[in-house]
Design an enzyme around this catalytic site. Structure first.
Site, short mmCIF file in Angstrom:
data_model
loop_
_atom_site.label_atom_id
_atom_site.label_comp_id
_atom_site.label_asym_id
_atom_site.label_seq_id
_atom_site.Cartn_x
_atom_site.Cartn_y
_atom_site.Cartn_z
N ARG A 91 0.90 -1.26 -0.03
CA ARG A 91 -0.16 -0.01 -0.09
C ARG A 91 0.86 1.27 -0.03
O ARG A 91 0.50 2.33 0.59
CB ARG A 91 -1.15 -0.21 1.20
CG ARG A 91 -1.90 -1.13 1.33
CD ARG A 91 -3.28 -1.19 0.18
NE ARG A 91 -3.93 -2.07 0.27
CZ ARG A 91 -3.87 -3.32 -0.38
NH1 ARG A 91 -2.88 -3.40 -1.35
NH2 ARG A 91 -4.68 -4.26 -0.43
N ARG A 92 1.80 1.13 -0.70
CA ARG A 92 2.96 2.40 -0.79
C ARG A 92 3.28 2.72 -2.37
O ARG A 92 3.85 3.68 -2.63
CB ARG A 92 4.17 2.29 -0.12
CG ARG A 92 4.09 1.82 1.39
CD ARG A 92 5.45 1.95 2.06
NE ARG A 92 5.52 1.21 3.39
CZ ARG A 92 6.44 1.41 4.03
NH1 ARG A 92 7.42 1.90 3.82
NH2 ARG A 92 6.49 0.88 5.36
N LEU A 94 4.06 0.64 -4.66
CA LEU A 94 5.33 0.32 -5.36
C LEU A 94 4.90 -0.31 -6.54
O LEU A 94 5.75 -0.16 -7.83
CB LEU A 94 6.13 -0.48 -4.31
CG LEU A 94 6.57 0.24 -3.26
CD1 LEU A 94 7.50 -0.75 -2.25
CD2 LEU A 94 7.80 1.37 -3.64
N LEU A 95 4.10 -1.28 -6.59
CA LEU A 95 3.56 -1.82 -7.68
C LEU A 95 3.17 -0.82 -9.06
O LEU A 95 3.56 -1.02 -10.10
CB LEU A 95 2.43 -2.82 -7.60
CG LEU A 95 1.96 -3.57 -8.70
CD1 LEU A 95 2.83 -4.51 -9.52
CD2 LEU A 95 0.74 -4.53 -8.41
N TYR A 124 -5.08 -6.17 -11.20
CA TYR A 124 -4.53 -5.71 -12.32
C TYR A 124 -5.35 -4.73 -13.37
O TYR A 124 -5.09 -4.15 -14.45
CB TYR A 124 -3.83 -6.83 -13.32
CG TYR A 124 -2.47 -7.24 -12.36
CD1 TYR A 124 -1.53 -6.69 -12.42
CD2 TYR A 124 -2.71 -8.63 -11.69
CE1 TYR A 124 -0.42 -7.11 -11.77
CE2 TYR A 124 -1.51 -8.82 -11.09
CZ TYR A 124 -0.67 -8.20 -11.09
OH TYR A 124 0.77 -8.79 -10.37
N PHE A 418 3.35 -18.11 -16.77
CA PHE A 418 4.83 -17.50 -17.10
C PHE A 418 4.83 -16.23 -15.89
O PHE A 418 3.95 -15.79 -15.19
CB PHE A 418 4.73 -16.72 -18.28
CG PHE A 418 3.82 -15.95 -18.88
CD1 PHE A 418 3.78 -14.35 -18.46
CD2 PHE A 418 2.40 -16.36 -19.70
CE1 PHE A 418 2.56 -13.60 -18.83
CE2 PHE A 418 1.62 -15.66 -19.80
CZ PHE A 418 1.55 -14.12 -19.51
#
Length: 418
Positions: A91-92, A94-95, A124, A418
């Site tokens: 929750r920062r 980063l993703l 996503y 993958f």
């Protein structure tokens, strides 16, 4: 110190690998052999990490991929994998930072779309990915299937072919060419590189907790001797209290060029002595398997879920690349918060191909780029999405037009993780 997101250096790769294992709940430490194997498959210009005071706390990797779309065209894709954020740093954002940098790079590179296999559903869509191909797994109760237990070979309806057991070395020789022919006709299929075949045949280091077990490989050869199918399966060792075999065969891979080859391979696996249950692995939701059995009810659905997700990066190239079920014209208003593929486009489609270009005409259908990804391979229903409120008809009947254009007779399928 502030959190830093950037590509990973050679010296940082072992720490990146530790963070990857942490995110996937695997033992953090790996043998040098495993680290070297993973490094061999990583392009450091596309391998990103999030760092807190020099320690890797998030991982992200992409690689070049080819995706088959309806009609048989193969598109360049940015395949996203190895996405983790350590539990101490969730929750920062980063993703979002890693994904944003990668997709921008993919767009600049000229990739038509991006792909991933989503471990969790809610993540996503906010980055423009839509669930484009689903999977189903069946468990076949062999005793109930109605197959003749005395017969294991292909029947007359299977084209006069034969099935042979082969070794891993044979699979590495025969498999790549067979798969290239298979994926040319399977929307949703992706390429398999040499490393894939090495992993499939035990030539890669073991993942901790997942020791390699040598499987069986069966090939189907047509009457002319041509390899038209390949099945890889393994078995457990389970005996009941009355000293009766109750073994389960788990299919790891089964691809075939013809329905005859596919039927013959399934019937073979279901005829192996001591096997009472066959787990099919992840198949297309409309796989023919249940109806290869005299009693389709013997195939019980045990898994059904979204699988391959698609993110369109170039709407014009993507829409022109595939074919469509019927001739038709549709004006799409595509919303893309990231600014990568949005705009208003006129699609003139046909079974032979399509043209697509920006337009100022009034839109018929408005949708987010994630819904376009869901529709793109032919799996999602525009009418259902309209009923759910995730696409909007700007012109009455536009969703029905999209339904007839985008849907395909057989559902897309991605056989590979993958």
């Amino acid at each position: 110190m502030s959190l830093e997101v950037r590509t990973v250096t050679e010296a940082e790769f072992p720490d990146w690998n530790r963070a990857l294992n942490t995110g996937f709940l695997r033992p953090p430490g790996d043998a040098e052999e495993m680290v070297a194997w993973r490094r061999g498959g990583a392009d450091l210009t596309r391998t990103r990490g999030a760092f807190d005071d020099g320690r890797c706390v998030g991982t992200f990797r992409s690689f070049a991929q080819e995706l088959t779309v309806p009609g048989g065209a193969v598109l360049s894709a940015d395949a996203v994998s190895n996405v983790t954020v350590s539990p101490t740093h969730r929750r920062r954002g980063l993703l979002g930072r890693m994904m944003g940098a990668d997709l921008a790079q993919a767009k600049e590179r000229g990739d038509t779309l991006a792909t991933l296999i989503a471990a969790e559903y809610p993540i996503y869509g906010r980055y423009g990915f839509g669930p484009a191909a689903s999977i189903t797994e069946w468990a076949v109760d062999v005793a109930r299937s109605g197959l003749d237990p005395r017969w294991a070979g292909p029947g007359a309806e299977d084209g006069g072919g034969r099935i042979d057991l082969v070794e891993g070395a044979d699979v590495r020789k025969l498999g790549p060419e067979l798969h290239e022919r298979f994926r040319a006709r399977q929307p949703g299929a992706v390429g398999r590189d040499e490393r894939w075949w090495l992993r499939q045949t035990g030539q890669a280091p073991d993942i901790p907790g997942h020791a390699w077990v040598e499987p069986f490989h069966a090939v189907y050869r047509s009457a002319s001797g041509e390899v038209e199918g390949l099945a890889t399966y393994a078995s457990d060792d389970n005996w009941g209290d009355a000293k009766q075999p109750l073994n389960t065969a788990s299919v790891r891979d089964l691809i075939a060029l013809t329905p005859a080859a596919e039927r013959a391979l399934w019937r073979f696996v279901c005829s192996v002595d001591w096997i009472t249950t066959v787990r099919t692995g992840y198949r297309a939701p409309d796989d023919l398997l249940p109806h290869f059995l005299p009693d389709p009810r013997a195939a019980r659905v045990v898994t059904q879920a979204d699988y391959l997700w698609v993110r369109i990066l170039d709407a014009v190239r993507a829409l022109e690349a595939r074919t469509y079920a019927v001739p038709g014209t549709l004006v799409l208003e595509i919303h893309d918060a990231a600014g990568l593929a949005g705009g208003r486009f006129r699609l003139d489609a046909s079974p032979e191909g399509a043209s697509c270009a920006p337009t100022t005409e009034a839109a018929g259908l408005a949708l987010d780029v994630r819904e376009l990804g869901a529709l793109y391979l032919g799996d999602a229903s525009a009418l259902r999405l309209a009923a759910l409120g995730t696409v909007t008809e700007e012109r009455p009947g536009a969703a029905a037009v999209a339904e007839t254009l985008f849907r395909t007779g057989r559902r897309p399928w991605c056989p590979d993780v993958f």
